[in-house]
Design an enzyme around this catalytic site. Structure first.
Site, mmCIF file in Angstrom:
data_model
loop_
_atom_site.group_PDB
_atom_site.id
_atom_site.type_symbol
_atom_site.label_atom_id
_atom_site.label_comp_id
_atom_site.label_asym_id
_atom_site.label_seq_id
_atom_site.Cartn_x
_atom_site.Cartn_y
_atom_site.Cartn_z
ATOM 1 N N HIS A 82 0.880 -1.093 0.159
ATOM 2 C CA HIS A 82 -0.106 -0.022 -0.024
ATOM 3 C C HIS A 82 0.891 1.261 0.137
ATOM 4 C CE1 HIS A 82 -3.169 -2.642 0.733
ATOM 5 N NE2 HIS A 82 -4.040 -1.871 1.087
ATOM 6 N N ARG A 282 -17.460 48.707 2.331
ATOM 7 C CA ARG A 282 -18.677 48.752 3.100
ATOM 8 C C ARG A 282 -19.062 47.372 3.668
ATOM 9 N NH1 ARG A 282 -24.177 50.003 0.615
ATOM 10 N NH2 ARG A 282 -22.823 50.421 -1.282
ATOM 11 N N GLU A 413 -14.698 -0.235 -2.906
ATOM 12 C CA GLU A 413 -14.741 1.084 -2.288
ATOM 13 C C GLU A 413 -15.211 1.988 -3.375
ATOM 14 O OE1 GLU A 413 -10.453 1.025 -1.417
ATOM 15 O OE2 GLU A 413 -10.587 -0.560 0.058
#
Length: 508
Positions: A82, A282, A413
């Site tokens: 991984h 402003r 997934e």
């Protein structure tokens, strides 16, 4: 500085301290729960029942049973397979924050790791060893797998560390630090590489940068208001009380405090005054207040995430169970990162509009492009262009990452958060906005120079003095790049934000 890390009860100030270089000390009171969690995993292994992440394959291979004799190899293999990140390494401060977040998660006794494994991670932080972690490769579910695998691989002696002597092979760095490479127990590899700590570390770094940016932008926005001889009437508390937004009320109070005592403002309280200022002056409380509220919400989400446990499966020692769920899905982090990105983008956008207003004589009443001899000199013409370019970059980056998803792991997934790159983009966005505010600081100070001998308020004059110690007034065109770098450095270094520290409404 050595702050104590008490898992599950960590304030955001602790994580900011880690990012700034503090070394955490783990509260030893957490260790009995950690030990019980590891004992629960050992009991599961002894029973021989199939439990995901302990004695099965991973992801789409979860149905494959692994024998007891191969469990150590299983954990090492998942780490090495991984560790598939790419790209430039994580910055060391963010990587160390990731390590501390991982330590806090594992120390809650729900991940099945042994106390010695926690001690190993804490020792890396204490001895200044930071894994080299490529920053690309996570989709934010199933956890930040690739980057956290690079962290774990370095603990095994594979990969590299950043240390005092530079970038060093992991095995060599561990040996010099007096550490043996970690040997993983059952479930420990998965516990270390699963979770949201990579995304959360980047998101927290982005949050802290955005908070500092907001304070600096309020200060410089007040200076621009004086440079343009703007009115402070829009900051009247009665206006903001009627709308009731907390951030708006507090940023208006901060702006009033910053402008209090300004001789420039006093000089045009009556007589020839614009009926209404442009929105960039402003509507500062409305825009900056909304950004403040958004940052507060993101901070709450990230504080919760940092206090949580986000790996899988989770170990419940009281019942002896390992429950598989989805806490690794980083959707909360992705949403928080998107919120921070929106706030950063708008803070920079409003600052750029104030620069554009100041260089336009029709709006500011000042000489064109803030130079005494426009035409012969271009003054601040191109710094405003640079600010516009940076704001446009941030607009492109501000597109929500959380609305994207791409299926991974053979559709096991099938929905991911994209929290990782959503969080990673925050650092460059903050850098862009900081540069815009730095350019605005130059322009606002130059604008006030034209109003001499009138002066701004005491805190804003201290800021102008700090700037003028490094950057003189622009009388004639010169090489502007060093001036811009000096102003940006004042913003990035906290000198600008510090002007507002004693005022209300500037601390998310």
């Amino acid at each position: 500085m050595t702050p104590t890390l008490t898992p599950g009860a960590v304030p955001l100030a602790f994580w900011r301290a880690i990012l700034d270089g503090a070394v955490p000390r783990l509260d030893p009171a957490c260790l009995p729960a950690v030990a019980r969690s590891a004992e629960t995993v050992a009991a599961i292994v002894a029973r021989g029942e199939p439990v995901y992440g302990i004695n099965t394959g991973f992801g789409k291979l979860a149905t494959v049973r692994i024998g007891a004799e191969d469990l150590g190899t299983l954990q090492r293999n998942i780490v090495l397979s991984h560790a598939a990140g790419i790209g430039e390494p994580m910055p060391v401060p963010v990587a160390r924050l990731m390590m501390a977040l991982k330590l806090a998660s594992l120390a809650q006794g729900a991940s099945g790791v042994r106390p010695g494994t926690l001690a190993f991670l804490a020792a890396l932080l204490e001895r200044g060893l930071t894994p080299v972690v490529p920053a690309q490769g996570s989709v934010g579910a199933s956890g930040d797998l690739a980057p956290l695998s690079h962290l774990t691989a370095a603990m095994l002696g594979v990969g590299e560390f950043f240390c005092e002597s530079g970038r060093v092979p992991a095995a060599e760095a561990l040996r010099h630090a007096g550490l043996e490479p970690l040997v993983l127990g059952a479930k420990e590899g998965l516990a270390l590489l699963n979770g949201t700590q990579f995304s959360t570390a980047y998101a927290l770094a982005g949050l802290f940068g955005a908070e500092d940016l907001l304070r600096a932008a309020l200060v410089v926005g007040a200076l621009s208001t004086d440079a343009a001889r703007g009115s402070d009437t829009p900051f009247d508390p009665r206006i903001h009380a009627l709308r009731r937004h907390r951030g708006q009320i507090e940023t208006a109070a901060a702006l009033r405090g910053l402008l209090a005592g300004s001789a420039i403002r006093a000089s045009h309280l009556t007589g020839d005054e614009r009926v209404q200022d442009p929105y960039c002056l402003r509507c500062q409380p409305q825009v900056m207040g909304a950004a403040l509220d958004v940052l507060r919400q993101a901070a709450a989400t990230l504080a919760t995430e940092a206090d949580g446990v986000s790996d899988n499966p989770l170990i419940f020692s009281d019942t002896g169970e390992a429950l598989s769920g989805g806490n690794f899905h980083a959707e909360p982090v992705a949403f928080a990162a998107d919120m921070i990105a929106l706030a950063v983008c708008e803070i920079g956008s409003l600052a750029e509009r104030r620069i554009a207003m100041l260089v336009d004589p029709a709006l500011s009443g000042l000489p064109a492009f803030l130079t005494p001899r426009p035409g012969l000199n271009s003054g601040f013409m191109i710094p405003q262009v640079t600010a516009a370019a940076l704001v446009s970059e941030n607009k492109q980056r501000a597109h929500p990452a959380s609305v994207d998803s791409i299926p991974t792991s053979a559709n096991q997934e099938d929905h991911v958060s994209m929290a990782a790159h959503g969080a990673r983009r925050l650092g460059p966005m903050v850098d862009n906005a900081v540069a815009v505010v730095g350019i605005e600081l130059l322009a606002a100070a130059q604008g006030c120079d034209f109003l001499a001998p009138l002066t701004s308020s005491a805190p804003l004059e201290r800021l102008r003095t700090a700037l003028r110690a490094r950057v003189p007034t622009l009388a004639e065109d010169r090489f502007l790049h060093p001036d811009m770098l000096a102003a940006v450095d004042l913003v990035r270094g906290g000198a600008v934000a510090s002007v507002a520290e004693a005022l209300p409404g500037v601390a998310p």
